[in-house]
Design a protein around this motif. Structure first.
Motif, PDB file in Angstrom:
ATOM      1  N   LEU A 119       0.418  67.140  43.524  1.00 36.74           N
ATOM      2  CA  LEU A 119      -0.115  66.506  44.731  1.00 36.74           C
ATOM      3  C   LEU A 119      -1.255  65.576  44.339  1.00 36.74           C
ATOM      4  CD1 LEU A 119      -0.205  69.510  47.243  1.00 36.74           C
ATOM      5  CD2 LEU A 119       1.544  67.732  46.999  1.00 36.74           C
ATOM      6  N   SER A 120      -1.157  64.338  44.788  1.00 32.00           N
ATOM      7  CA  SER A 120      -2.229  63.354  44.600  1.00 32.00           C
ATOM      8  C   SER A 120      -2.771  63.027  45.988  1.00 32.00           C
ATOM      9  CB  SER A 120      -1.697  62.094  43.911  1.00 32.00           C
ATOM     10  OG  SER A 120      -1.202  62.396  42.621  1.00 32.00           O
ATOM     11  N   LEU A 121      -3.890  63.636  46.318  1.00 33.13           N
ATOM     12  CA  LEU A 121      -4.433  63.562  47.670  1.00 33.13           C
ATOM     13  C   LEU A 121      -5.869  63.049  47.636  1.00 33.13           C
ATOM     14  CD1 LEU A 121      -3.154  67.035  48.925  1.00 33.13           C
ATOM     15  CD2 LEU A 121      -2.067  64.811  49.283  1.00 33.13           C
ATOM     16  N   ALA A 125      -8.891  65.294  42.260  1.00 36.18           N
ATOM     17  CA  ALA A 125      -7.933  64.891  41.230  1.00 36.18           C
ATOM     18  C   ALA A 125      -6.561  65.501  41.533  1.00 36.18           C
ATOM     19  CB  ALA A 125      -8.426  65.354  39.865  1.00 36.18           C
ATOM     20  N   PRO A 126      -5.468  64.888  41.042  1.00 36.11           N
ATOM     21  CA  PRO A 126      -4.131  65.459  41.246  1.00 36.11           C
ATOM     22  C   PRO A 126      -4.059  66.908  40.753  1.00 36.11           C
ATOM     23  CG  PRO A 126      -3.971  63.243  40.335  1.00 36.11           C
ATOM     24  CD  PRO A 126      -5.433  63.623  40.284  1.00 36.11           C
ATOM     25  N   PHE A 127      -3.296  67.718  41.466  1.00 34.20           N
ATOM     26  CA  PHE A 127      -3.145  69.123  41.080  1.00 34.20           C
ATOM     27  C   PHE A 127      -1.740  69.593  41.384  1.00 34.20           C
ATOM     28  CE2 PHE A 127      -4.630  69.081  45.473  1.00 34.20           C
ATOM     29  CZ  PHE A 127      -3.819  70.019  46.101  1.00 34.20           C
ATOM     30  N   GLU A 128      -1.344  70.685  40.730  1.00 33.58           N
ATOM     31  CA  GLU A 128      -0.021  71.265  40.938  1.00 33.58           C
ATOM     32  C   GLU A 128      -0.044  72.255  42.100  1.00 33.58           C
ATOM     33  OE1 GLU A 128       1.541  73.051  37.358  1.00 33.58           O
ATOM     34  OE2 GLU A 128       2.795  71.279  37.029  1.00 33.58           O
ATOM     35  N   LEU A 193      12.186  65.049  53.041  1.00 34.33           N
ATOM     36  CA  LEU A 193      11.482  64.581  54.245  1.00 34.33           C
ATOM     37  C   LEU A 193      10.469  65.617  54.698  1.00 34.33           C
ATOM     38  CD1 LEU A 193      14.256  62.826  56.386  1.00 34.33           C
ATOM     39  CD2 LEU A 193      12.311  61.781  55.220  1.00 34.33           C
ATOM     40  N   ALA A 194      10.846  66.889  54.633  1.00 31.95           N
ATOM     41  CA  ALA A 194       9.906  67.961  54.987  1.00 31.95           C
ATOM     42  C   ALA A 194       8.716  67.946  54.033  1.00 31.95           C
ATOM     43  CB  ALA A 194      10.617  69.312  54.942  1.00 31.95           C
ATOM     44  N   GLN A 195       8.965  67.670  52.755  1.00 33.70           N
ATOM     45  CA  GLN A 195       7.874  67.597  51.788  1.00 33.70           C
ATOM     46  C   GLN A 195       6.938  66.438  52.114  1.00 33.70           C
ATOM     47  OE1 GLN A 195       8.783  68.193  47.565  1.00 33.70           O
ATOM     48  NE2 GLN A 195       7.593  66.358  47.101  1.00 33.70           N
ATOM     49  N   GLN A 196       7.480  65.290  52.490  1.00 37.43           N
ATOM     50  CA  GLN A 196       6.637  64.157  52.875  1.00 37.43           C
ATOM     51  C   GLN A 196       5.714  64.541  54.038  1.00 37.43           C
ATOM     52  OE1 GLN A 196       8.960  60.602  53.619  1.00 37.43           O
ATOM     53  NE2 GLN A 196      10.139  60.867  51.724  1.00 37.43           N
ATOM     54  N   ARG A 197       6.240  65.330  54.966  1.00 40.20           N
ATOM     55  CA  ARG A 197       5.441  65.771  56.114  1.00 40.20           C
ATOM     56  C   ARG A 197       4.284  66.661  55.655  1.00 40.20           C
ATOM     57  NH1 ARG A 197       9.409  66.750  58.960  1.00 40.20           N
ATOM     58  NH2 ARG A 197       9.833  68.946  58.594  1.00 40.20           N
ATOM     59  N   LEU A 198       4.575  67.607  54.774  1.00 42.11           N
ATOM     60  CA  LEU A 198       3.521  68.502  54.293  1.00 42.11           C
ATOM     61  C   LEU A 198       2.486  67.760  53.456  1.00 42.11           C
ATOM     62  CD1 LEU A 198       5.385  71.806  53.322  1.00 42.11           C
ATOM     63  CD2 LEU A 198       4.135  71.267  55.412  1.00 42.11           C
ATOM     64  N   VAL A 199       2.936  66.819  52.649  1.00 35.58           N
ATOM     65  CA  VAL A 199       2.002  66.053  51.830  1.00 35.58           C
ATOM     66  C   VAL A 199       1.106  65.195  52.719  1.00 35.58           C
ATOM     67  CG1 VAL A 199       1.807  64.229  50.097  1.00 35.58           C
ATOM     68  CG2 VAL A 199       3.459  66.070  49.780  1.00 35.58           C
ATOM     69  N   SER A 200       1.692  64.574  53.746  1.00 31.85           N
ATOM     70  CA  SER A 200       0.904  63.768  54.684  1.00 31.85           C
ATOM     71  C   SER A 200      -0.140  64.626  55.391  1.00 31.85           C
ATOM     72  CB  SER A 200       1.830  63.106  55.702  1.00 31.85           C
ATOM     73  OG  SER A 200       1.081  62.439  56.709  1.00 31.85           O
ATOM     74  N   PHE A 201       0.267  65.802  55.847  1.00 27.63           N
ATOM     75  CA  PHE A 201      -0.670  66.708  56.507  1.00 27.63           C
ATOM     76  C   PHE A 201      -1.768  67.148  55.544  1.00 27.63           C
ATOM     77  CE2 PHE A 201      -2.035  71.066  57.254  1.00 27.63           C
ATOM     78  CZ  PHE A 201      -2.548  70.967  58.543  1.00 27.63           C
ATOM     79  N   GLY A 203      -2.976  65.648  53.091  1.00 29.91           N
ATOM     80  CA  GLY A 203      -3.907  64.561  52.832  1.00 29.91           C
ATOM     81  C   GLY A 203      -5.062  64.534  53.810  1.00 29.91           C
ATOM     82  N   ASN A 204      -4.850  65.046  55.021  1.00 27.85           N
ATOM     83  CA  ASN A 204      -5.926  65.173  56.006  1.00 27.85           C
ATOM     84  C   ASN A 204      -6.737  66.443  55.813  1.00 27.85           C
ATOM     85  OD1 ASN A 204      -5.432  62.862  58.048  1.00 27.85           O
ATOM     86  ND2 ASN A 204      -3.410  63.801  57.898  1.00 27.85           N
ATOM     87  N   LEU A 205      -6.104  67.463  55.245  1.00 27.87           N
ATOM     88  CA  LEU A 205      -6.744  68.771  55.101  1.00 27.87           C
ATOM     89  C   LEU A 205      -7.622  68.881  53.863  1.00 27.87           C
ATOM     90  CD1 LEU A 205      -6.937  71.887  55.762  1.00 27.87           C
ATOM     91  CD2 LEU A 205      -4.872  72.130  54.346  1.00 27.87           C
TER      92      LEU A 205
END
Length: 215
Positions: A119-121, A125-128, A193-201, A203-205
């Protein structure tokens, strides 16, 4: 020669025990932080509602600070995101973080895919993170989770336990947290697509978590 190694082993064992007992005898450092209940209900376009946790679940988790909340995107029609964050101020008394992969089968969900993603949020720094697709009957959900403590984010529960011991001795701290996000995989929707949703969320968290999980 054999007696030499035996003597060395005893010395190392006694030294480690002495250090452990010395650390256990000190008052543990518990940094100040904000309670998880104050985590914003509004995260970008996502609006959250608290989910009451059953007492039997709280009893299993042990002493700590927890929040479980369902977030819905108010700008688009897509499945919700279920957020769970657990923070343990001390794990020395045996109240350690429970891995979701051990809890999911008890709730009737079985893993059908497992792996890790990076995850790059914003904010760090990026993390697994661990990535699971779970199933119950015809239903599918995507799960991402990771461990966080003392500025460190890890996917491996074994490395998390290693650093728990290491930081308990080095920093006199054994606090730590688990962050888990889950979303249904809608009919006709792939897990990507579900992963994109979780990554987007996430990014706010993630940029806010430093208030609740001390570095």
């Amino acid at each position: 020669m054999r007696s030499h190694w035996k003597f060395t082993f005893v010395v190392v064992l006694l030294s480690a025990t002495a250090v452990f007992l010395r650390v256990r005898s000190r008052n543990e450092v518990v940094p100040s932080r904000e309670p998880l209940v104050s985590l914003p209900s509004q995260l970008g376009e996502w609006q959250g509602s608290d989910v009451p946790m059953q007492q039997e679940v709280l009893d299993i988790l042990g002493p700590g600070d927890f929040v479980q909340r369902v977030y819905e995107n108010t700008s688009v029609n897509e499945p919700y995101v279920d957020l769970f964050v657990a923070y343990f101020p001390s794990q020395r008394a045996g109240d350690t973080i429970h891995s979701p992969k051990h809890c999911l089968p008890g709730a009737g969900w079985l893993p059908v895919e497992s792996g890790r993603i990076t995850l790059s949020l914003p904010g760090r720094a990026p993390f697994e993170a661990n990535r699971y697709v779970i199933a119950k009957g015809d239903d599918r959900q995507l799960v991402l989770y990771w461990y966080a403590a003392h500025g460190r984010v890890l996917a491996s529960e074994y490395w998390a336990k290693f650093y728990l011991v290491n930081d308990s001795i080095r920093l006199n701290r054994s606090d730590g947290s688990l962050v888990r996000v889950v979303t249904p995989i809608a009919p006709g929707e792939g897990s990507e697509l579900a992963q994109q949703r979780l990554v987007s969320f996430s990014g706010n968290l993630v940029p806010l978590l430093g208030r609740y999980v001390p570095r």
